[in-house]
Design a protein around this motif. Structure first.
Motif, PDB file in Angstrom:
ATOM      1  N   ASN A  38      64.666  39.547  16.881  1.00 54.65           N
ATOM      2  CA  ASN A  38      63.794  38.666  16.097  1.00 54.65           C
ATOM      3  C   ASN A  38      62.826  37.944  17.016  1.00 54.65           C
ATOM      4  N   GLY A  39      61.867  37.303  16.403  1.00 54.79           N
ATOM      5  CA  GLY A  39      60.944  36.452  17.152  1.00 54.79           C
ATOM      6  C   GLY A  39      59.922  37.233  17.944  1.00 54.79           C
ATOM      7  N   ARG A  40      59.550  36.660  19.088  1.00 52.72           N
ATOM      8  CA  ARG A  40      58.480  37.207  19.911  1.00 52.72           C
ATOM      9  C   ARG A  40      58.778  38.606  20.434  1.00 52.72           C
ATOM     10  N   GLN A  41      60.046  38.929  20.617  1.00 49.41           N
ATOM     11  CA  GLN A  41      60.401  40.216  21.215  1.00 49.41           C
ATOM     12  C   GLN A  41      60.346  41.380  20.234  1.00 49.41           C
ATOM     13  N   ARG A  42      60.199  41.077  18.962  1.00 52.06           N
ATOM     14  CA  ARG A  42      60.146  42.133  17.942  1.00 52.06           C
ATOM     15  C   ARG A  42      59.017  43.128  18.228  1.00 52.06           C
ATOM     16  N   GLY A  43      57.857  42.628  18.635  1.00 49.19           N
ATOM     17  CA  GLY A  43      56.725  43.493  18.929  1.00 49.19           C
ATOM     18  C   GLY A  43      56.877  44.290  20.214  1.00 49.19           C
ATOM     19  N   ASN A  44      57.759  43.866  21.101  1.00 47.71           N
ATOM     20  CA  ASN A  44      57.985  44.568  22.366  1.00 47.71           C
ATOM     21  C   ASN A  44      59.064  45.640  22.260  1.00 47.71           C
ATOM     22  N   TYR A  45      59.789  45.641  21.149  1.00 38.20           N
ATOM     23  CA  TYR A  45      60.965  46.491  21.002  1.00 38.20           C
ATOM     24  C   TYR A  45      60.628  47.988  21.085  1.00 38.20           C
ATOM     25  N   MET A  48      59.323  49.109  24.465  1.00 38.26           N
ATOM     26  CA  MET A  48      60.414  49.140  25.436  1.00 38.26           C
ATOM     27  C   MET A  48      61.217  50.433  25.279  1.00 38.26           C
ATOM     28  N   LEU A  49      61.569  50.776  24.032  1.00 39.03           N
ATOM     29  CA  LEU A  49      62.328  52.006  23.803  1.00 39.03           C
ATOM     30  C   LEU A  49      61.545  53.235  24.265  1.00 39.03           C
ATOM     31  N   ALA A  50      60.230  53.231  24.042  1.00 37.48           N
ATOM     32  CA  ALA A  50      59.397  54.351  24.487  1.00 37.48           C
ATOM     33  C   ALA A  50      59.400  54.464  26.013  1.00 37.48           C
ATOM     34  N   ARG A  51      59.332  53.333  26.704  1.00 39.84           N
ATOM     35  CA  ARG A  51      59.378  53.372  28.167  1.00 39.84           C
ATOM     36  C   ARG A  51      60.733  53.890  28.642  1.00 39.84           C
ATOM     37  N   PHE A  52      61.805  53.436  28.014  1.00 44.39           N
ATOM     38  CA  PHE A  52      63.135  53.912  28.400  1.00 44.39           C
ATOM     39  C   PHE A  52      63.258  55.419  28.168  1.00 44.39           C
ATOM     40  N   GLU A  53      62.739  55.890  27.048  1.00 41.56           N
ATOM     41  CA  GLU A  53      62.772  57.332  26.745  1.00 41.56           C
ATOM     42  C   GLU A  53      62.028  58.139  27.795  1.00 41.56           C
ATOM     43  N   SER A  54      60.939  57.573  28.313  1.00 44.72           N
ATOM     44  CA  SER A  54      60.125  58.303  29.293  1.00 44.72           C
ATOM     45  C   SER A  54      60.637  58.143  30.723  1.00 44.72           C
ATOM     46  N   GLY A  55      61.685  57.355  30.918  1.00 44.71           N
ATOM     47  CA  GLY A  55      62.248  57.172  32.256  1.00 44.71           C
ATOM     48  C   GLY A  55      61.701  55.972  33.000  1.00 44.71           C
ATOM     49  N   ASP A  56      60.849  55.187  32.380  1.00 41.73           N
ATOM     50  CA  ASP A  56      60.301  53.978  32.998  1.00 41.73           C
ATOM     51  C   ASP A  56      61.299  52.843  32.755  1.00 41.73           C
ATOM     52  N   VAL A  57      62.225  52.655  33.689  1.00 41.60           N
ATOM     53  CA  VAL A  57      63.348  51.748  33.456  1.00 41.60           C
ATOM     54  C   VAL A  57      63.251  50.407  34.170  1.00 41.60           C
ATOM     55  N   ASP A  59      60.391  48.357  34.367  1.00 41.32           N
ATOM     56  CA  ASP A  59      59.263  47.541  33.940  1.00 41.32           C
ATOM     57  C   ASP A  59      59.759  46.141  33.570  1.00 41.32           C
ATOM     58  N   GLU A  60      59.213  45.132  34.237  1.00 41.57           N
ATOM     59  CA  GLU A  60      59.645  43.753  34.002  1.00 41.57           C
ATOM     60  C   GLU A  60      59.275  43.240  32.619  1.00 41.57           C
ATOM     61  N   ARG A  61      58.329  43.882  31.956  1.00 38.94           N
ATOM     62  CA  ARG A  61      57.975  43.480  30.585  1.00 38.94           C
ATOM     63  C   ARG A  61      59.158  43.660  29.635  1.00 38.94           C
ATOM     64  N   ASP A  62      60.115  44.498  30.018  1.00 39.72           N
ATOM     65  CA  ASP A  62      61.239  44.796  29.142  1.00 39.72           C
ATOM     66  C   ASP A  62      62.421  43.842  29.311  1.00 39.72           C
ATOM     67  N   ASP A  63      62.391  42.993  30.318  1.00 42.02           N
ATOM     68  CA  ASP A  63      63.538  42.126  30.599  1.00 42.02           C
ATOM     69  C   ASP A  63      63.904  41.226  29.420  1.00 42.02           C
TER      70      ASP A  63
END
Length: 136
Positions: A38-45, A48-57, A59-63
Motif C-alpha cells: 500500500n501507499g507510496r510503494q504501490r507504484g514501484n511494485y 521492481m518485479l520486472a527488474r527482479f525477473e530480468s536479473g537486476d537484483v 537496484d536501490e530503488r527496490d529497497d
C-alpha cells in the motif's frame, strides 16, 4: 579420530547466480497473487518485479518496496494467526504442521521473502567490499 571441517566460501559469482534465481522465483510468486504494498510503494511494485525477473537484483530503488512487500506478507500471516509472523521470522518453523493451507502458503512466501532479502543483502555487501578493496 579427529575430524576437520573446512568451510568453502561461496564465490561472488555463485552468490550472484543464487540471488538472481531467488529474485526470479520471488517475482513469480508475487505475480501469482502476492500482496501488493500500500501507499507510496504501490507504484514501484511492478517495476521492481520486472527488474527482479530480468536479473537486476541490486537496484536501490527496490529497497523500500521490498520492505513494504515484507510488511504486507507479515500482515497476511497476522490476519490468520496473530503473532505467528514474528515466530516465522525468528524461529525454525520448518516442522510446523498446518491445517490451514492459506497459512502454509503465507508462511512459505514470508520465508521466501526473508531468504531472498538476506541473500540480496549479502551479495550487495560482497560487491561493495570488492569495490572498496579494488579502490585501494
Amino acid at each position: 579420530m579427529k575430524y576437520t571441517y573446512i568451510r568453502r566460501e561461496v564465490t561472488l559469482e555463485e552468490l550472484a547466480a543464487s540471488v538472481i534465481g531467488s529474485a526470479r522465483s520471488f517475482a513469480e510468486s508475487c505475480a501469482r497473487g502476492g500482496p501488493i504494498p500500500n501507499g507510496r510503494q504501490r507504484g514501484n511494485y511492478l517495476p521492481m518485479l520486472a527488474r527482479f525477473e530480468s536479473g537486476d537484483v541490486l537496484d536501490e530503488r527496490d529497497d523500500a518496496c521490498l520492505e513494504a512487500v515484507g510488511r504486507a506478507l507479515m500482515e497476511e500471516v497476522e490476519k490468520i494467526v496473530p503473532g505467528y509472523a514474528n515466530i516465522i521470522l525468528h524461529e525454525d518453523t520448518s516442522e510446523d504442521f498446518f491445517f490451514n493451507k492459506e497459512l502454509e502458503r503465507c508462511r512459505n512466501r514470508l520465508m521466501q521473502w526473508q531468504d531472498f532479502r538476506m541473500a540480496r543483502s549479502r551479495l550487495r555487501s560482497r560487491v561493495r567490499a570488492r569495490k572498496l578493496l579494488g579502490d585501494m
